[in-house]
Design a protein around this motif. Structure first.
Motif, PDB file in Angstrom:
ATOM      1  N   GLY A  15       0.748  -1.164   0.006  1.00 58.92           N
ATOM      2  CA  GLY A  15       0.021  -0.071   0.078  1.00 58.92           C
ATOM      3  C   GLY A  15       0.955   1.126   0.125  1.00 58.92           C
ATOM      4  O   GLY A  15       2.060   1.478   0.072  1.00 58.92           O
ATOM      5  N   ASP A  16       0.005   2.424  -0.085  1.00 57.41           N
ATOM      6  CA  ASP A  16       0.796   3.872  -0.146  1.00 57.41           C
ATOM      7  C   ASP A  16       1.251   3.876   1.233  1.00 57.41           C
ATOM      8  O   ASP A  16       0.600   3.578   2.163  1.00 57.41           O
ATOM      9  CB  ASP A  16      -0.316   4.856  -0.662  1.00 57.41           C
ATOM     10  N   ARG A  98       6.240  -1.347  -7.991  1.00 59.07           N
ATOM     11  CA  ARG A  98       4.994  -1.840  -8.457  1.00 59.07           C
ATOM     12  C   ARG A  98       5.143  -2.507  -9.698  1.00 59.07           C
ATOM     13  O   ARG A  98       5.874  -2.053 -10.362  1.00 59.07           O
ATOM     14  CB  ARG A  98       3.859  -0.468  -8.472  1.00 59.07           C
ATOM     15  N   SER A 102      -0.285  -4.463  -8.467  1.00 60.18           N
ATOM     16  CA  SER A 102      -0.895  -3.317  -7.838  1.00 60.18           C
ATOM     17  C   SER A 102      -2.187  -2.653  -8.600  1.00 60.18           C
ATOM     18  O   SER A 102      -3.104  -2.326  -8.242  1.00 60.18           O
ATOM     19  CB  SER A 102      -0.044  -2.004  -8.040  1.00 60.18           C
ATOM     20  N   TYR A 106      -5.479  -2.511  -7.020  1.00 63.23           N
ATOM     21  CA  TYR A 106      -6.257  -1.239  -6.624  1.00 63.23           C
ATOM     22  C   TYR A 106      -7.322  -1.072  -7.702  1.00 63.23           C
ATOM     23  O   TYR A 106      -8.419  -0.598  -7.186  1.00 63.23           O
ATOM     24  CB  TYR A 106      -5.097  -0.197  -7.101  1.00 63.23           C
ATOM     25  N   GLN A 107      -7.245  -1.544  -8.901  1.00 65.11           N
ATOM     26  CA  GLN A 107      -8.584  -1.483  -9.547  1.00 65.11           C
ATOM     27  C   GLN A 107      -9.402  -2.578  -9.573  1.00 65.11           C
ATOM     28  O   GLN A 107     -10.759  -2.551  -9.711  1.00 65.11           O
ATOM     29  CB  GLN A 107      -8.114  -1.390 -11.220  1.00 65.11           C
ATOM     30  N   GLY A 110      -9.740  -2.781  -5.011  1.00 61.63           N
ATOM     31  CA  GLY A 110     -10.264  -1.275  -4.560  1.00 61.63           C
ATOM     32  C   GLY A 110     -11.408  -0.709  -5.199  1.00 61.63           C
ATOM     33  O   GLY A 110     -12.285  -0.052  -4.612  1.00 61.63           O
ATOM     34  N   ARG A 111     -11.295  -0.678  -6.617  1.00 60.17           N
ATOM     35  CA  ARG A 111     -12.196  -0.020  -7.519  1.00 60.17           C
ATOM     36  C   ARG A 111     -13.449  -0.996  -7.815  1.00 60.17           C
ATOM     37  O   ARG A 111     -14.358  -0.753  -8.466  1.00 60.17           O
ATOM     38  CB  ARG A 111     -11.716   0.230  -8.780  1.00 60.17           C
ATOM     39  N   LEU A 155      -5.082   8.524  -5.629  1.00 59.40           N
ATOM     40  CA  LEU A 155      -5.268   7.152  -5.082  1.00 59.40           C
ATOM     41  C   LEU A 155      -4.926   7.074  -3.553  1.00 59.40           C
ATOM     42  O   LEU A 155      -5.663   6.549  -2.776  1.00 59.40           O
ATOM     43  CB  LEU A 155      -4.359   5.946  -5.699  1.00 59.40           C
ATOM     44  N   GLU A 158      -8.187   8.210  -1.249  1.00 58.23           N
ATOM     45  CA  GLU A 158      -9.049   7.270  -0.882  1.00 58.23           C
ATOM     46  C   GLU A 158      -9.103   7.055   0.500  1.00 58.23           C
ATOM     47  O   GLU A 158      -8.310   6.955   1.350  1.00 58.23           O
ATOM     48  CB  GLU A 158      -8.828   5.875  -1.714  1.00 58.23           C
ATOM     49  N   HIS A 163      -8.020   1.461   1.139  1.00 57.53           N
ATOM     50  CA  HIS A 163      -6.639   0.772   1.138  1.00 57.53           C
ATOM     51  C   HIS A 163      -6.591  -0.402   1.874  1.00 57.53           C
ATOM     52  O   HIS A 163      -5.627  -1.194   1.600  1.00 57.53           O
ATOM     53  CB  HIS A 163      -5.860   2.132   1.848  1.00 57.53           C
ATOM     54  N   VAL A 166      -7.451  -3.083  -0.596  1.00 57.25           N
ATOM     55  CA  VAL A 166      -5.946  -3.202  -1.488  1.00 57.25           C
ATOM     56  C   VAL A 166      -5.085  -3.979  -0.703  1.00 57.25           C
ATOM     57  O   VAL A 166      -4.345  -5.209  -1.257  1.00 57.25           O
ATOM     58  CB  VAL A 166      -5.462  -1.843  -1.813  1.00 57.25           C
TER      59      VAL A 166
END
Length: 208
Positions: A15-16, A98, A102, A106-107, A110-111, A155, A158, A163, A166
């Motif tokens: 993660g970030d 990444r 990722s 994420y997509q 997460g999305r 991102l 969010e 997160h 993710v």
């Protein structure tokens, strides 16, 4: 580099705010000290085209989730063709901050676009090239938020629930293919994490 050395592909995921970039730098320095050619890159943004895509998706106006997934796939397709495969072919070690996981996390997670669907898109984009080892630097979502501090892109902005989704997807990937993944505790010291990475590379026979 000797003629017997093979290309090696290592990805860092998480993660970030997990600390991936620090681990990329530490590993690259260790490998260069051992005499290997090292190509350090990131996704999105590892090529001029990728940098344009990165700025568009992360710092531009709203991008719909499906368009976001397609743009990230385009970045990876170009990145693999222009940078990663040529480096591996000449025996270099490619270390990336990444890669396809990722996008799936994420997509896909997460999305909520569907992890399987995004994975298939990513594998088509990179012509099924996967890393020899993927290191997941794991931190709780609230710790990642604390470390990020100021929000730098769409991102990162969010909510924690995004997160955490993710994060859980990264962990599920590692659990499903433990031979290809290493999960490290991102709350440990950078030096401890680095030693774990080197140990896994040695024990797997990826490095002497």
């Amino acid at each position: 580099m000797t003629g017997t050395e093979q290309g090696l592909f290592i990805a860092f995921e998480g993660g970030d705010g997990a600390g991936k970039s620090t681990q990329v730098r530490l590993l690259a320095s260790a490998l260069e000290a051992a005499g290997r050619e090292v190509v350090v890159t990131r996704q999105p943004g590892g090529t001029p085209l990728g940098a344009t895509i990165r700025d568009l998706v992360l710092h531009g106006d709203h991008v719909s989730p499906r368009a976001e997934a397609l743009l990230f796939a385009a970045d990876k397709a170009h990145h693999v063709d222009e940078l990663i495969r040529p480096a591996l072919a000449r025996g270099a070690v490619v270390v990336t901050d990444r890669y396809t996981d990722s996008a799936v996390a994420y997509q896909g997670a997460g999305r909520l676009l569907g992890a399987d669907e995004v994975h298939e898109l990513q594998m088509w984009a990179v012509d099924s090239l996967v890393p020899d080892l993927t290191v997941i630097v794991d931190v709780p979502s609230e710790e990642g938020r604390r470390r990020r501090g100021e929000v730098h892109d769409r991102l990162e902005s969010e909510a924690d629930v995004f997160h955490e989704a993710v994060r859980q997807h990264f962990l599920a990937l590692a659990q499903g293919s433990p031979e290809r993944y290493l999960v490290v505790d991102g709350t440990a010291s950078p030096e401890e994490i680095h030693e774990s990475v080197l140990g896994r590379l040695a024990s797997s026979g990826l490095l002497p």
